[in-house]
Scaffold this motif. Structure first.
Motif, PDB file in Angstrom:
ATOM      1  N   LEU A  24       0.815  -1.211   0.000  1.00  0.00           N
ATOM      2  CA  LEU A  24       0.000   0.000   0.000  1.00  0.00           C
ATOM      3  C   LEU A  24       0.850   1.263   0.000  1.00  0.00           C
ATOM      4  CD1 LEU A  24      -2.831   1.375   0.414  1.00  0.00           C
ATOM      5  CD2 LEU A  24      -2.354   1.232   2.876  1.00  0.00           C
ATOM      6  N   THR A  25       1.970   1.241   0.732  1.00  0.00           N
ATOM      7  CA  THR A  25       2.700   2.466   1.034  1.00  0.00           C
ATOM      8  C   THR A  25       3.842   2.767   0.080  1.00  0.00           C
ATOM      9  OG1 THR A  25       2.170   2.024   3.363  1.00  0.00           O
ATOM     10  CG2 THR A  25       3.785   3.735   2.925  1.00  0.00           C
ATOM     11  N   LEU A  26       4.518   1.747  -0.458  1.00  0.00           N
ATOM     12  CA  LEU A  26       5.675   2.016  -1.312  1.00  0.00           C
ATOM     13  C   LEU A  26       5.328   2.929  -2.491  1.00  0.00           C
ATOM     14  CD1 LEU A  26       7.692  -1.338  -1.356  1.00  0.00           C
ATOM     15  CD2 LEU A  26       8.208   0.773  -0.139  1.00  0.00           C
ATOM     16  N   PRO A  27       4.223   2.707  -3.224  1.00  0.00           N
ATOM     17  CA  PRO A  27       3.906   3.636  -4.325  1.00  0.00           C
ATOM     18  C   PRO A  27       3.726   5.075  -3.837  1.00  0.00           C
ATOM     19  CG  PRO A  27       2.634   1.624  -4.527  1.00  0.00           C
ATOM     20  CD  PRO A  27       3.278   1.574  -3.185  1.00  0.00           C
ATOM     21  N   MET A  28       3.133   5.253  -2.665  1.00  0.00           N
ATOM     22  CA  MET A  28       2.949   6.588  -2.104  1.00  0.00           C
ATOM     23  C   MET A  28       4.287   7.250  -1.807  1.00  0.00           C
ATOM     24  SD  MET A  28       0.863   7.582   1.387  1.00  0.00           S
ATOM     25  CE  MET A  28       2.123   6.937   2.512  1.00  0.00           C
ATOM     26  N   LEU A  29       5.233   6.472  -1.278  1.00  0.00           N
ATOM     27  CA  LEU A  29       6.548   7.023  -0.959  1.00  0.00           C
ATOM     28  C   LEU A  29       7.332   7.384  -2.211  1.00  0.00           C
ATOM     29  CD1 LEU A  29       7.630   4.690   1.992  1.00  0.00           C
ATOM     30  CD2 LEU A  29       6.604   6.969   2.099  1.00  0.00           C
ATOM     31  N   ARG A  30       6.996   6.759  -3.333  1.00  0.00           N
ATOM     32  CA  ARG A  30       7.681   7.048  -4.596  1.00  0.00           C
ATOM     33  C   ARG A  30       7.116   8.285  -5.290  1.00  0.00           C
ATOM     34  NH1 ARG A  30      12.177   4.674  -3.945  1.00  0.00           N
ATOM     35  NH2 ARG A  30      12.202   2.405  -3.882  1.00  0.00           N
ATOM     36  N   THR A  31       5.875   8.638  -4.991  1.00  0.00           N
ATOM     37  CA  THR A  31       5.206   9.687  -5.766  1.00  0.00           C
ATOM     38  C   THR A  31       4.913  10.952  -4.968  1.00  0.00           C
ATOM     39  OG1 THR A  31       3.053   8.681  -5.294  1.00  0.00           O
ATOM     40  CG2 THR A  31       4.147   8.033  -7.343  1.00  0.00           C
ATOM     41  N   LEU A  32       4.992  10.900  -3.646  1.00  0.00           N
ATOM     42  CA  LEU A  32       4.699  12.065  -2.822  1.00  0.00           C
ATOM     43  C   LEU A  32       5.934  12.476  -2.030  1.00  0.00           C
ATOM     44  CD1 LEU A  32       1.210  11.116  -1.304  1.00  0.00           C
ATOM     45  CD2 LEU A  32       1.670  12.585  -3.268  1.00  0.00           C
ATOM     46  N   SER A  33       6.016  13.767  -1.730  1.00  0.00           N
ATOM     47  CA  SER A  33       7.039  14.276  -0.826  1.00  0.00           C
ATOM     48  C   SER A  33       6.366  14.676   0.478  1.00  0.00           C
ATOM     49  CB  SER A  33       7.753  15.487  -1.435  1.00  0.00           C
ATOM     50  OG  SER A  33       8.434  15.126  -2.613  1.00  0.00           O
ATOM     51  N   PHE A  34       7.081  14.533   1.574  1.00  0.00           N
ATOM     52  CA  PHE A  34       6.517  14.820   2.886  1.00  0.00           C
ATOM     53  C   PHE A  34       7.411  15.803   3.626  1.00  0.00           C
ATOM     54  CE2 PHE A  34       5.052  10.649   1.610  1.00  0.00           C
ATOM     55  CZ  PHE A  34       3.682  10.734   1.847  1.00  0.00           C
ATOM     56  N   GLY A  35       6.783  16.682   4.381  1.00  0.00           N
ATOM     57  CA  GLY A  35       7.550  17.634   5.155  1.00  0.00           C
ATOM     58  C   GLY A  35       8.078  17.060   6.452  1.00  0.00           C
ATOM     59  N   SER A  36       7.523  15.949   6.897  1.00  0.00           N
ATOM     60  CA  SER A  36       7.935  15.331   8.159  1.00  0.00           C
ATOM     61  C   SER A  36       7.402  13.913   8.199  1.00  0.00           C
ATOM     62  CB  SER A  36       7.393  16.116   9.354  1.00  0.00           C
ATOM     63  OG  SER A  36       5.979  16.024   9.392  1.00  0.00           O
ATOM     64  N   TYR A  37       7.924  13.132   9.149  1.00  0.00           N
ATOM     65  CA  TYR A  37       7.370  11.795   9.346  1.00  0.00           C
ATOM     66  C   TYR A  37       5.938  11.873   9.879  1.00  0.00           C
ATOM     67  CZ  TYR A  37      11.484   9.116   8.097  1.00  0.00           C
ATOM     68  OH  TYR A  37      12.497   8.522   7.379  1.00  0.00           O
ATOM     69  N   ALA A  38       5.637  12.897  10.652  1.00  0.00           N
ATOM     70  CA  ALA A  38       4.264  13.058  11.130  1.00  0.00           C
ATOM     71  C   ALA A  38       3.312  13.237   9.953  1.00  0.00           C
ATOM     72  CB  ALA A  38       4.173  14.258  12.075  1.00  0.00           C
ATOM     73  N   ASP A  39       3.745  13.975   8.938  1.00  0.00           N
ATOM     74  CA  ASP A  39       2.939  14.170   7.729  1.00  0.00           C
ATOM     75  C   ASP A  39       2.746  12.846   6.993  1.00  0.00           C
ATOM     76  OD1 ASP A  39       1.578  15.440   5.681  1.00  0.00           O
ATOM     77  OD2 ASP A  39       3.376  16.229   4.718  1.00  0.00           O
ATOM     78  N   LEU A  40       3.800  12.060   6.880  1.00  0.00           N
ATOM     79  CA  LEU A  40       3.707  10.749   6.228  1.00  0.00           C
ATOM     80  C   LEU A  40       2.710   9.854   6.958  1.00  0.00           C
ATOM     81  CD1 LEU A  40       6.776   8.564   5.163  1.00  0.00           C
ATOM     82  CD2 LEU A  40       4.774   7.577   6.216  1.00  0.00           C
ATOM     83  N   ILE A  41       2.827   9.797   8.283  1.00  0.00           N
ATOM     84  CA  ILE A  41       1.965   8.921   9.083  1.00  0.00           C
ATOM     85  C   ILE A  41       0.512   9.368   8.991  1.00  0.00           C
ATOM     86  CG2 ILE A  41       1.442   8.204  11.458  1.00  0.00           C
ATOM     87  CD1 ILE A  41       4.581   8.446  11.906  1.00  0.00           C
ATOM     88  N   ALA A  42       0.267  10.691   9.005  1.00  0.00           N
ATOM     89  CA  ALA A  42      -1.103  11.187   8.888  1.00  0.00           C
ATOM     90  C   ALA A  42      -1.701  10.836   7.526  1.00  0.00           C
ATOM     91  CB  ALA A  42      -1.132  12.698   9.102  1.00  0.00           C
ATOM     92  N   THR A  43      -0.887  10.908   6.475  1.00  0.00           N
ATOM     93  CA  THR A  43      -1.379  10.560   5.142  1.00  0.00           C
ATOM     94  C   THR A  43      -1.719   9.080   5.063  1.00  0.00           C
ATOM     95  OG1 THR A  43      -0.063  12.326   4.140  1.00  0.00           O
ATOM     96  CG2 THR A  43      -0.802  10.559   2.676  1.00  0.00           C
TER      97      THR A  43
END
Length: 226
Positions: free
Chosen positions: A47-66
């Motif tokens: 579920l998550t690998l494609p998201m990590l390849r296509t989105l940028s995050f300002g913080s790990y908190a932002d990643l976890i919330a997404t």
């Protein structure tokens, strides 16, 4: 329930890479990072690998919330009285990647419903630290907690009780488990487990970043999620 997957990344170390570097990292580094924040789960990786390849995050908190929002949308999409039970299995596998609270359940001698041999549950270093106070102490309390785990898993097939322990004592956790069993609402359990899983991940990220100068340095300068 899928077989435990706590041995997927035995080389994972307690280190978070800089948030801005995630899109350029190899899959093995990304899955190890996810395993540190959550628990090893091939379904979560998928579920998550494609998201990590296509989105940028300002913080790990932002990643976890997404990711929390994605999981909540996933739960909503397969809810309802006429939903196909099999459609819930990927979500349940992600939530069940967290270990049981308290003493581990002994492995059963038979295969699970997917034909995988049941394995003895093993704790990640993070889980062991988070529930250290729940795995020792009074044997009677340990038996009551084990019985509540059994009752919960019978009440909500495919799910496992997930909670952000956050240093709370065993009696408080058992009272919360009793409340959630008595509520008898599988959809509410999915939502609450998703929130708890992400609360745990946010707490782990904060602790890991204190010992990870690279992550802290990149978090300060990383662009916002797009």
């Amino acid at each position: 329930m899928d077989a435990p997957t706590s041995n997927l990344n035995p080389q994972a170390t307690p280190f978070l890479p800089g948030i801005a570097s995630l899109p350029s990292l190899p899959d093995a580094a990304l899955t190890s990072t996810l395993d540190l924040l959550f628990e090893p789960s091939p379904q979560l990786h998928a579920l998550t690998l494609p998201m990590l390849r296509t989105l940028s995050f300002g913080s790990y908190a932002d990643l976890i919330a997404t990711l929390r929002d994605q999981l909540l949308a996933m739960a909503a999409a397969v809810s309802g009285p006429h939903a196909d039970p099999d459609a819930r299995r990927p979500l349940h596998a992600i939530l069940a990647s967290h270990p049981r609270l308290g003493p581990a359940k002994p492995p059963t001698p038979h295969a699970d419903h997917d034909g995988n041999e049941e394995e003895e549950e093993q704790l990640s270093a993070q889980s062991a630290a988070e529930q250290a106070q729940l795995r020792g102490g009074d044997h009677a309390d340990a038996r009551r907690l084990a019985a509540l785990n059994d009752e919960y898993e019978a009440a909500f097939p495919g799910l496992r009780y997930v909670v952000f322990v956050n240093g709370r004592p065993r009696d408080v956790i058992m009272a919360d488990m009793r409340r959630r069993i008595d509520r008898a609402d599988p959809q509410a359990e999915e939502r609450e487990a998703i929130q708890a899983m992400c609360d745990i991940a946010a707490d782990r990220a904060a602790k890991l970043q204190k010992s990870s100068p690279e992550a802290g340095e990149h978090c300060a300068s990383a662009p916002a999620r797009v």
